[in-house]
Design a protein around this motif. Structure first.
Motif, PDB file in Angstrom:
ATOM      1  N   ILE A  12       0.852  -1.190   0.000  1.00 57.77           N
ATOM      2  CA  ILE A  12       0.000   0.000   0.000  1.00 57.77           C
ATOM      3  C   ILE A  12       0.888   1.241   0.000  1.00 57.77           C
ATOM      4  CG2 ILE A  12      -1.933   1.162   1.108  1.00 57.77           C
ATOM      5  CD1 ILE A  12      -2.473  -1.778   0.297  1.00 57.77           C
ATOM      6  N   LEU A  13       0.668   2.120  -0.990  1.00 54.33           N
ATOM      7  CA  LEU A  13       1.491   3.322  -1.161  1.00 54.33           C
ATOM      8  C   LEU A  13       0.597   4.552  -1.187  1.00 54.33           C
ATOM      9  CD1 LEU A  13       3.737   1.912  -4.049  1.00 54.33           C
ATOM     10  CD2 LEU A  13       4.348   2.074  -1.625  1.00 54.33           C
ATOM     11  N   PRO A  14       0.366   5.191  -0.039  1.00 51.81           N
ATOM     12  CA  PRO A  14      -0.445   6.409  -0.008  1.00 51.81           C
ATOM     13  C   PRO A  14       0.351   7.605  -0.523  1.00 51.81           C
ATOM     14  CG  PRO A  14       0.311   5.883   2.193  1.00 51.81           C
ATOM     15  CD  PRO A  14       0.809   4.782   1.308  1.00 51.81           C
ATOM     16  N   THR A  15      -0.249   8.388  -1.414  1.00 53.93           N
ATOM     17  CA  THR A  15       0.482   9.514  -2.010  1.00 53.93           C
ATOM     18  C   THR A  15      -0.310  10.809  -1.940  1.00 53.93           C
ATOM     19  OG1 THR A  15      -0.390   9.012  -4.230  1.00 53.93           O
ATOM     20  CG2 THR A  15       1.756   8.072  -3.656  1.00 53.93           C
ATOM     21  N   TYR A  16       0.438  11.881  -1.801  1.00 52.61           N
ATOM     22  CA  TYR A  16      -0.083  13.232  -1.992  1.00 52.61           C
ATOM     23  C   TYR A  16       1.093  14.102  -2.438  1.00 52.61           C
ATOM     24  CZ  TYR A  16      -2.638  17.567  -1.482  1.00 52.61           C
ATOM     25  OH  TYR A  16      -3.256  18.774  -1.750  1.00 52.61           O
ATOM     26  N   ASN A  17       1.036  14.559  -3.665  1.00 51.57           N
ATOM     27  CA  ASN A  17       2.117  15.360  -4.266  1.00 51.57           C
ATOM     28  C   ASN A  17       3.461  14.621  -4.220  1.00 51.57           C
ATOM     29  OD1 ASN A  17       0.396  17.436  -4.916  1.00 51.57           O
ATOM     30  ND2 ASN A  17       0.969  18.741  -3.199  1.00 51.57           N
ATOM     31  N   GLU A  18       3.478  13.432  -4.791  1.00 52.20           N
ATOM     32  CA  GLU A  18       4.702  12.626  -4.869  1.00 52.20           C
ATOM     33  C   GLU A  18       5.046  12.286  -6.327  1.00 52.20           C
ATOM     34  OE1 GLU A  18       6.665  12.250  -2.539  1.00 52.20           O
ATOM     35  OE2 GLU A  18       5.539  12.409  -0.654  1.00 52.20           O
ATOM     36  N   ARG A  19       4.725  13.177  -7.238  1.00 56.33           N
ATOM     37  CA  ARG A  19       4.971  12.937  -8.660  1.00 56.33           C
ATOM     38  C   ARG A  19       6.437  12.583  -8.933  1.00 56.33           C
ATOM     39  NH1 ARG A  19       2.837  14.815 -13.748  1.00 56.33           N
ATOM     40  NH2 ARG A  19       4.512  14.900 -15.291  1.00 56.33           N
ATOM     41  N   ASP A  20       7.346  13.253  -8.270  1.00 61.59           N
ATOM     42  CA  ASP A  20       8.762  13.065  -8.561  1.00 61.59           C
ATOM     43  C   ASP A  20       9.370  11.864  -7.862  1.00 61.59           C
ATOM     44  OD1 ASP A  20       8.802  15.341 -10.195  1.00 61.59           O
ATOM     45  OD2 ASP A  20       9.225  16.660  -8.496  1.00 61.59           O
ATOM     46  N   ASN A  21       8.611  11.227  -6.964  1.00 67.33           N
ATOM     47  CA  ASN A  21       9.127  10.079  -6.221  1.00 67.33           C
ATOM     48  C   ASN A  21       8.491   8.752  -6.617  1.00 67.33           C
ATOM     49  OD1 ASN A  21      11.013  11.305  -4.337  1.00 67.33           O
ATOM     50  ND2 ASN A  21       9.247  12.221  -3.325  1.00 67.33           N
ATOM     51  N   ILE A  22       7.226   8.757  -6.990  1.00 62.38           N
ATOM     52  CA  ILE A  22       6.456   7.522  -6.989  1.00 62.38           C
ATOM     53  C   ILE A  22       6.926   6.505  -8.023  1.00 62.38           C
ATOM     54  CG2 ILE A  22       4.639   8.494  -8.456  1.00 62.38           C
ATOM     55  CD1 ILE A  22       4.293   5.893  -5.587  1.00 62.38           C
ATOM     56  N   VAL A  23       7.250   6.930  -9.235  1.00 60.63           N
ATOM     57  CA  VAL A  23       7.678   5.957 -10.248  1.00 60.63           C
ATOM     58  C   VAL A  23       9.038   5.367  -9.887  1.00 60.63           C
ATOM     59  CG1 VAL A  23       8.330   5.645 -12.666  1.00 60.63           C
ATOM     60  CG2 VAL A  23       6.289   6.977 -12.084  1.00 60.63           C
ATOM     61  N   GLU A  24       9.933   6.208  -9.394  1.00 61.34           N
ATOM     62  CA  GLU A  24      11.239   5.724  -8.956  1.00 61.34           C
ATOM     63  C   GLU A  24      11.082   4.729  -7.807  1.00 61.34           C
ATOM     64  OE1 GLU A  24      15.533   7.581  -7.428  1.00 61.34           O
ATOM     65  OE2 GLU A  24      13.870   8.921  -7.980  1.00 61.34           O
ATOM     66  N   VAL A  96       2.808  -1.774   4.238  1.00 62.23           N
ATOM     67  CA  VAL A  96       2.515  -0.341   4.140  1.00 62.23           C
ATOM     68  C   VAL A  96       3.827   0.417   4.253  1.00 62.23           C
ATOM     69  CG1 VAL A  96       1.335   1.630   5.192  1.00 62.23           C
ATOM     70  CG2 VAL A  96       0.203  -0.604   5.113  1.00 62.23           C
ATOM     71  N   MET A  97       4.019   1.384   3.347  1.00 60.71           N
ATOM     72  CA  MET A  97       5.245   2.182   3.401  1.00 60.71           C
ATOM     73  C   MET A  97       4.990   3.577   2.855  1.00 60.71           C
ATOM     74  SD  MET A  97       7.369   0.192   0.386  1.00 60.71           S
ATOM     75  CE  MET A  97       8.883   1.102   0.706  1.00 60.71           C
ATOM     76  N   ASP A  98       5.831   4.526   3.293  1.00 56.16           N
ATOM     77  CA  ASP A  98       5.769   5.898   2.785  1.00 56.16           C
ATOM     78  C   ASP A  98       6.271   5.940   1.348  1.00 56.16           C
ATOM     79  OD1 ASP A  98       4.777   6.871   5.145  1.00 56.16           O
ATOM     80  OD2 ASP A  98       6.666   7.737   5.841  1.00 56.16           O
ATOM     81  N   THR A  99       5.983   7.034   0.679  1.00 56.33           N
ATOM     82  CA  THR A  99       6.332   7.148  -0.740  1.00 56.33           C
ATOM     83  C   THR A  99       7.364   8.234  -1.004  1.00 56.33           C
ATOM     84  OG1 THR A  99       4.340   8.509  -1.009  1.00 56.33           O
ATOM     85  CG2 THR A  99       4.169   6.190  -1.603  1.00 56.33           C
ATOM     86  N   ASP A 100       8.122   8.619   0.023  1.00 55.51           N
ATOM     87  CA  ASP A 100       9.146   9.651  -0.149  1.00 55.51           C
ATOM     88  C   ASP A 100      10.557   9.091   0.034  1.00 55.51           C
ATOM     89  OD1 ASP A 100       9.120   9.136   2.544  1.00 55.51           O
ATOM     90  OD2 ASP A 100       8.674  11.188   3.172  1.00 55.51           O
ATOM     91  N   PHE A 101      10.678   7.755   0.025  1.00 50.70           N
ATOM     92  CA  PHE A 101      11.948   7.044   0.199  1.00 50.70           C
ATOM     93  C   PHE A 101      12.472   7.080   1.626  1.00 50.70           C
ATOM     94  CE2 PHE A 101      12.086   6.993  -4.420  1.00 50.70           C
ATOM     95  CZ  PHE A 101      12.646   5.754  -4.681  1.00 50.70           C
ATOM     96  N   ASN A 102      11.665   7.532   2.591  1.00 51.40           N
ATOM     97  CA  ASN A 102      12.036   7.320   3.986  1.00 51.40           C
ATOM     98  C   ASN A 102      12.154   5.829   4.279  1.00 51.40           C
ATOM     99  OD1 ASN A 102      12.560   9.644   5.424  1.00 51.40           O
ATOM    100  ND2 ASN A 102      10.429  10.051   5.920  1.00 51.40           N
ATOM    101  N   HIS A 103      11.231   5.061   3.708  1.00 47.76           N
ATOM    102  CA  HIS A 103      11.189   3.622   3.933  1.00 47.76           C
ATOM    103  C   HIS A 103      11.911   2.916   2.798  1.00 47.76           C
ATOM    104  CE1 HIS A 103       7.257   4.401   6.370  1.00 47.76           C
ATOM    105  NE2 HIS A 103       8.354   4.698   7.051  1.00 47.76           N
ATOM    106  N   PHE A 163       6.014   1.846   8.774  1.00 50.68           N
ATOM    107  CA  PHE A 163       6.556   0.896   7.801  1.00 50.68           C
ATOM    108  C   PHE A 163       6.385  -0.488   8.400  1.00 50.68           C
ATOM    109  CE2 PHE A 163      10.747  -0.264   5.366  1.00 50.68           C
ATOM    110  CZ  PHE A 163      10.002  -0.957   4.428  1.00 50.68           C
ATOM    111  N   PHE A 164       5.469  -1.284   7.854  1.00 52.23           N
ATOM    112  CA  PHE A 164       5.211  -2.579   8.470  1.00 52.23           C
ATOM    113  C   PHE A 164       4.712  -3.597   7.455  1.00 52.23           C
ATOM    114  CE2 PHE A 164       1.046  -0.577   8.634  1.00 52.23           C
ATOM    115  CZ  PHE A 164       0.130  -1.603   8.500  1.00 52.23           C
ATOM    116  N   ALA A 165       4.888  -4.855   7.820  1.00 52.42           N
ATOM    117  CA  ALA A 165       4.346  -5.986   7.078  1.00 52.42           C
ATOM    118  C   ALA A 165       3.540  -6.834   8.046  1.00 52.42           C
ATOM    119  CB  ALA A 165       5.470  -6.819   6.451  1.00 52.42           C
ATOM    120  N   MET A 166       2.423  -7.362   7.547  1.00 54.53           N
ATOM    121  CA  MET A 166       1.525  -8.090   8.435  1.00 54.53           C
ATOM    122  C   MET A 166       0.690  -9.067   7.621  1.00 54.53           C
ATOM    123  SD  MET A 166      -0.848  -6.259  11.311  1.00 54.53           S
ATOM    124  CE  MET A 166      -1.467  -7.179  12.721  1.00 54.53           C
ATOM    125  N   ARG A 167       0.445 -10.212   8.189  1.00 56.37           N
ATOM    126  CA  ARG A 167      -0.455 -11.146   7.527  1.00 56.37           C
ATOM    127  C   ARG A 167      -1.865 -10.557   7.510  1.00 56.37           C
ATOM    128  NH1 ARG A 167       0.368 -16.634  10.662  1.00 56.37           N
ATOM    129  NH2 ARG A 167       0.866 -15.217  12.362  1.00 56.37           N
TER     130      ARG A 167
END
Length: 258
Positions: A12-24, A96-103, A163-167
């Motif tokens: 799951i990748l929640p985004t808001y104004n991440e045009r320059d990060n998301i594809v990378e 679930v992870m952030d979309t700004d490369f923090n994770h 930043f987590f993984a879960m069944r």
């Protein structure tokens, strides 16, 4: 956990104004997951970003069936975006992870593999080997997490990582509708309730780099107040009121945590 051959990951990748990060970021995630041979889907939940985030994801998804896009026009906010993504997911493992490369995408496979032994695996800044490039934020977040551990009386080192993984079955056994309310404090509620339910939690070290592109949407003072109130309510056993009506009315909640 299911055998590795039967795993399907929903990232799951929640985004808001991440045009320059998301594809990378999508490229980096797929480069890490592909060698594992797992089935996976990347679910981008965009809150109708004015910078054109959804347009670049649409272009990528046209050539990549693993990428799915959901654009929300009536709701806003990190926690509700994650909840929306979980409802859209078809995998038996949720990440679930952030979309700004923090994770760091390099941690994904390790986190998923540990689910054979644990119910939830957390990317933690405050275990040995973890950290943050932003020293001031690291110290502030560390002190806040010390307070969280003292008040909630748990041993979780990083209660705000996100930043987590879960069944999936273990996640859906919790009260998701009330957990995923508000801002990034949902993660405190998720971990606290999982701990109370006897879930086995593991923290693996992650190191937060500064965002590659764009500006942070964090507002530290507002987050500190919000998270402190949420922590006190958890300690007192007070569940939050749902905030979706407020979000639907157009109240924009930043997609960030401290």
């Amino acid at each position: 956990m299911d055998s590795e051959a039967s795993l399907k990951l929903s990232v799951i990748l929640p985004t808001y104004n991440e045009r320059d990060n998301i594809v990378e970021l999508i490229d980096a995630i797929e480069a890490r997951l592909a060698p594992e041979g797992w089935s996976y889907e990347l679910i981008v939940v965009d809150d109708n970003s004015p910078d054109g985030t959804s347009e670049v994801v649409v272009a990528r998804a046209a050539a990549d069936p693993a990428v799915r896009l959901s654009v929300r026009t009536t709701e806003r906010g990190l926690s509700s975006a994650i909840s929306h993504g979980i409802r859209q997911a078809s995998g038996n493992v949720i990440v679930v992870m952030d979309t700004d490369f923090n994770h760091d995408p390099e941690m994904l496979a390790q986190m998923v593999k540990f689910l054979e032994y644990y119910d939830i695996v957390i990317g933690s800044r405050f275990t040995m080997g973890g950290g943050m490039e932003d020293t001031w934020r690291y110290r502030a977040s560390y002190l806040f997490n010390v307070m969280v551990r003292f008040v909630l009386r748990t041993q979780v080192q990083d209660n705000l990582s996100g930043f987590f993984a879960m069944r999936r079955d273990r996640l859906e056994a919790l009260d998701l509708e009330r957990i995923f309310a508000g801002y990034g404090e949902y993660f405190m509620r998720l971990l606290f309730l999982a701990w109370r339910q006897g879930y086995k939690l593991l923290e693996v070290p992650v190191f937060y780099r500064n965002r590659r592109h764009g500006q942070s949407k964090s507002q530290f003072v507002n987050m500190f107040v919000t998270y402190t109130v949420a922590m006190i309510k958890l300690r007192l056993g007070v569940w939050p009121r749902l905030v979706r009506a407020k979000q639907a009315a157009g109240h924009v909640l930043g997609l960030k945590r401290t």
